[in-house]
Design an enzyme around this catalytic site. Structure first.
Site, PDB file in Angstrom:
ATOM      1  N   GLU A 181     -21.977  -7.711  12.347  1.00  0.00           N
ATOM      2  CA  GLU A 181     -21.161  -8.489  13.300  1.00  0.00           C
ATOM      3  C   GLU A 181     -20.620  -7.592  14.410  1.00  0.00           C
ATOM      4  O   GLU A 181     -20.556  -7.989  15.575  1.00  0.00           O
ATOM      5  CB  GLU A 181     -20.016  -9.185  12.562  1.00  0.00           C
TER       6      GLU A 181
ATOM      7  N   GLU B  56     -22.859 -11.918   2.758  1.00  0.00           N
ATOM      8  CA  GLU B  56     -21.592 -12.577   2.397  1.00  0.00           C
ATOM      9  C   GLU B  56     -21.750 -13.723   1.409  1.00  0.00           C
ATOM     10  O   GLU B  56     -20.921 -13.932   0.528  1.00  0.00           O
ATOM     11  CB  GLU B  56     -20.893 -13.101   3.661  1.00  0.00           C
TER      12      GLU B  56
END
Ligand code: NAD
Length: 695
Positions: free
Chosen positions: A106, A126
């Site tokens: 990210e 995740e």
């Protein structure tokens, strides 16, 4: 300590992240990067900024040690840092060597450009912790690699190589030579591009997105098996088709919900529990370990042959010993059959097969163990057999060899006492099939040396197992808890249930297999022998009448085609058998029990709370070092539902007060073995203090 370095190379600033082992994005690192960006903004000589990691890793993502602490939300958070990067007026380039995962990816997506070394890999794992990328990942990745590919990556958590993404906009350049040097060259080319390009300004386009997302959603929901994260990932990625800020808000809303979900709590607990397992307070990194270059296994039966395969799979030569020639041949044939199966399934190559077979040598002589660094005994479960084997091993094994027993129930201290080197003896309790099951209970005897224990734990890793240390007791952690669990299943049958109902309730709760099916798989004769020993040791203990009767009838389970269920030849499919129902009803009648209908809830609570109560005793006695070890044992060895995080975590989720209240209710039922519902003192104490088992 600042885990970042800031250096200026002419007109390019370089921020190096160096936070071993994987550049976790902890608060100090986030601050370091943010300060670096500020310094670069303020320096008139600097026209571009590079963010780079170490040779092994750009960044593995969030610092998991910060989970659940105030540091996660301390400024700058990952979200604010990413938007800070994106808003920079000077171009920022992420230089990715090796791996960018989760929050690390990210961070890279917030940069204006990305360059990578050959072989770089990216992932959003995740979902495996019941979450989704929460710092813009679900919105930016589709803008760079397309809706479909991004969705697949985010929903699966899979790692993808830079080569597989060569046709996308993710990487602006692949660097062939030295990464930093190449990145600086690239930075100079783009230094004057103002304003620098932002991923958020790109548009995601997909023909018939609605149709595609509909299919993706139903596939994710099916595969999720009750976990909310995969469908939430689809919803978040779907939002990338619209306005960027609205998409970010959606992502955030979904993330916040997932973080608080019990399912994600269970997954994170399981993740940390696995990492904590095998850490022993009095055995540290400075404890010496012994080299294991050569192994031997005694007994070429079900367990011995599979344990030998486990060593061969790890590249360790192993001698398989059986004093019975037919037994040895049967074991070696089982090894061969198993590997042939792997070849058919495409999991093993012919070369791999040859290599493994070469590592396994069969012999009929116990003296052939002389070269072994570890010898694992997997002969019959009988103390006299163990005595004979260990006395012989004591005579034949070289000094310093580790002598291990695979016993399921016998006392490891007694076995160690058969040798003149009890410090070298420990239990290695593999689970069946030993070449498949990841759990390895490592039993620490009274005399087991720290060095031997540490070697056992290291060996577990080498063999690709999860080692959990257990003290000595009947059944160790897993089987000792299983006993009261199976006891409740038996009593439920006597009281009014049929096997299908008991299994169904526990399977709907999430168990891989209910207790009756499990008994049929493991062999009712095996548990029958253990019960026989228990009856001899405790003549007043209540009998398992249904189980005992099935053994008398020769209904040993799958191996005889009949057990609690009926099995067609060669099939593992359990069919209801009216004969068994008759046996059960007769036993109830003979005991004067009026059978009653029993609901799923009571079935699950009685069986699972029996596990919890015994687990608490095991914890209090120090047999298990921590509650999470018990959860690892049940999740990896007994098919306990991952969605509930293990019996100890589950107890905490319901609240110990509630557990105790319901246990009192069960104790009032004379048919439920009231004595077994006496709460473990630890459970009562923790409940009174408002505490949990795992905290
Ligand atoms: P098994 O009956 O399938 O095999 C035992 C083998 O040991 C036989 O081939 C036998 O010939 C050989 N043997 C007996 N005495 C011997 C001796 N003195 N020297 C050398 N070989 C000898 O048994 P198994 O199911 O593989 O179990 C082995 C051990 O593992 C037992 O202690 C058992 O409790 C334990 N265990 C079994 C399981 C399971 O699911 N079967 C799981 C965990 C642990």
């Amino acid at each position: 300590m600042n885990p970042t370095r800031y250096q200026v190379h002419g007109d390019v600033a370089v921020i190096t992240m160096d936070n071993p082992p994987v550049n976790g994005l902890g608060l100090d690192l986030r601050r370091g990067v943010s300060e670096g960006i500020e310094a670069a903004q303020a320096d008139g000589q600097v026209h571009a900024v590079i963010i780079i990691g170490t040779a092994n890793c750009f960044s593995g993502g969030a610092d998991i040690k910060e989970f659940g602490t105030a540091k996660v939300s301390a400024a700058p958070t990952l979200r604010t840092l990413v938007s800070e990067l994106e808003g920079s007026s000077k171009p920022i380039i992420a230089a990715i060597g090796a791996l960018a995962m989760g929050g690390g990816l990210e961070l890279a997506l917030g940069c204006h450009y990305r360059v990578a070394a050959a072989g770089a890999r990216i992932a959003f794992p995740e979902v495996k912790l019941g979450l989704l990328p929460g710092a813009g990942g679900t919105q930016r990745l589709p803008r760079l690699i397309g809706l479909e590919r991004a969705l697949n990556m985010i929903v699966s958590g899979r790692t993808v190589s830079s080569e597989q993404l060569a046709d996308t906009r993710l990487f602006d350049r692949m660097i062939a030579g030295e990464l930093l040097e190449g990145a600086i060259g690239f930075a100079r080319e783009v230094a004057r591009v103002r304003p620098p390009p932002r991923v958020r300004d790109l548009k995601v386009r997909y023909p018939d997105a609605e149709g595609f997302l509909g299919i993706a959603m139903s596939a994710a929901a099916t595969a999720a098996k009750g976990f909310p994260a995969p469908p939430a990932c689809v919803t978040a990625v779907a939002a990338s088709l619209g306005d960027f800020d609205a998409g970010l808000a959606k992502e955030r809303e979904l993330f916040e919900k997932l973080v608080r979900s019990p399912e994600s709590g269970a997954l994170r607990h399981a993740f940390f529990a696995e990492r904590a397992a095998g850490k022993i307070p009095d055995v540290g990194a400075d404890t010496q370990t012994r080299e294991i270059r050569q192994a031997a296994v005694i007994g070429a039966g079900t367990m011995g042959s599979a344990i030998a395969m486990t060593f061969a799979n790890a590249g360790i030569p192993v001698t398989l010993v059986d004093t019975n020639e037919a037994g040895l041949n049967k074991g070696l044939a089982a090894v061969r059959r198993n590997y042939d199966g792997s070849i058919k399934k495409g999991r093993l190559s012919e070369a791999g097969l040859a290599q493994r077979l070469q590592l396994i040598t069969g012999t009929l002589s116990l003296r052939d163990v002389a070269a072994a660094d570890i010898i694992i005994e997997a002969a019959f479960e009988d103390m006299d057999v163990k005595r004979k084997v260990f006395q012989e091993l004591d005579a034949s094994a070289k000094p310093g060899a580790i002598l291990a027993t695979n016993t399921s129930t016998l006392n490891v201290d007694t076995i160690a006492g058969f040798t003149r080197r009890p410090a070298d003896v420990l239990g290695t309790h593999f689970f069946s099939p030993a070449n498949v099951m990841r759990l390895l209970e490592i039993v620490r005897g009274k005399a087991t040396s720290k060095e031997v224990l540490a070697t056992g734990l290291k060996l577990a890793k080498t063999l690709n197992k999860i080692g959990v240390v257990s003290g000595v007791c009947d059944g160790f952690i897993g089987n000792r808890m299983l006993h009261p669990y199976l006891r409740q299943a038996e009593l439920l049958l006597q009281e009014g249930c049929l096997p299908r109902q008991v299994d169904g309730a526990l399977e709907r709760f999430g168990f891989a297999m209910g207790p009756c099916r499990m008994n049929d798989l493991a062999g009712n004769d095996v548990s029958g022998l253990i019960r026989k020993r228990h009856y001899a040791e405790q003549p007043n203990a209540p009998r398992s009448k249904v189980a005992d009767r099935l053994v008398e009838l020769g209904r040993f389970g799958q191996k005889t085609g009949k057990g609690y269920y009926r099995y067609e030849p060669g099939s593992r499919e359990a069919s209801t058998d009216p004969d068994v129902e008759r046996v059960i009803v007769e036993i109830s009648q003979a005991a004067g029990i009026t059978r009653r209908p029993i609901g799923d809830e009571e079935i699950v609570q009685r069986c699972v709370f029996a596990l919890i109560n015994e687990g608490a005793k095991i914890l209090e006695e120090g047999i298990a070092l921590r509650a999470s070890d018990i959860d690892v044992v049940y999740l990896t060895g007994y098919g306990f539902p991952l969605i509930h995080g293990g019996p100890m975590f589950y107890a905490d989720t319901i609240g110990l007060h509630t557990v105790l209240r319901l246990m009192r209710r069960f104790a009032a039922n004379p048919l439920s073995d009231p004595g077994s519902w006496t709460p473990a003192p630890l459970l009562a104490r923790l409940a009174a203090d408002g505490k949990g088992l795992t905290s």
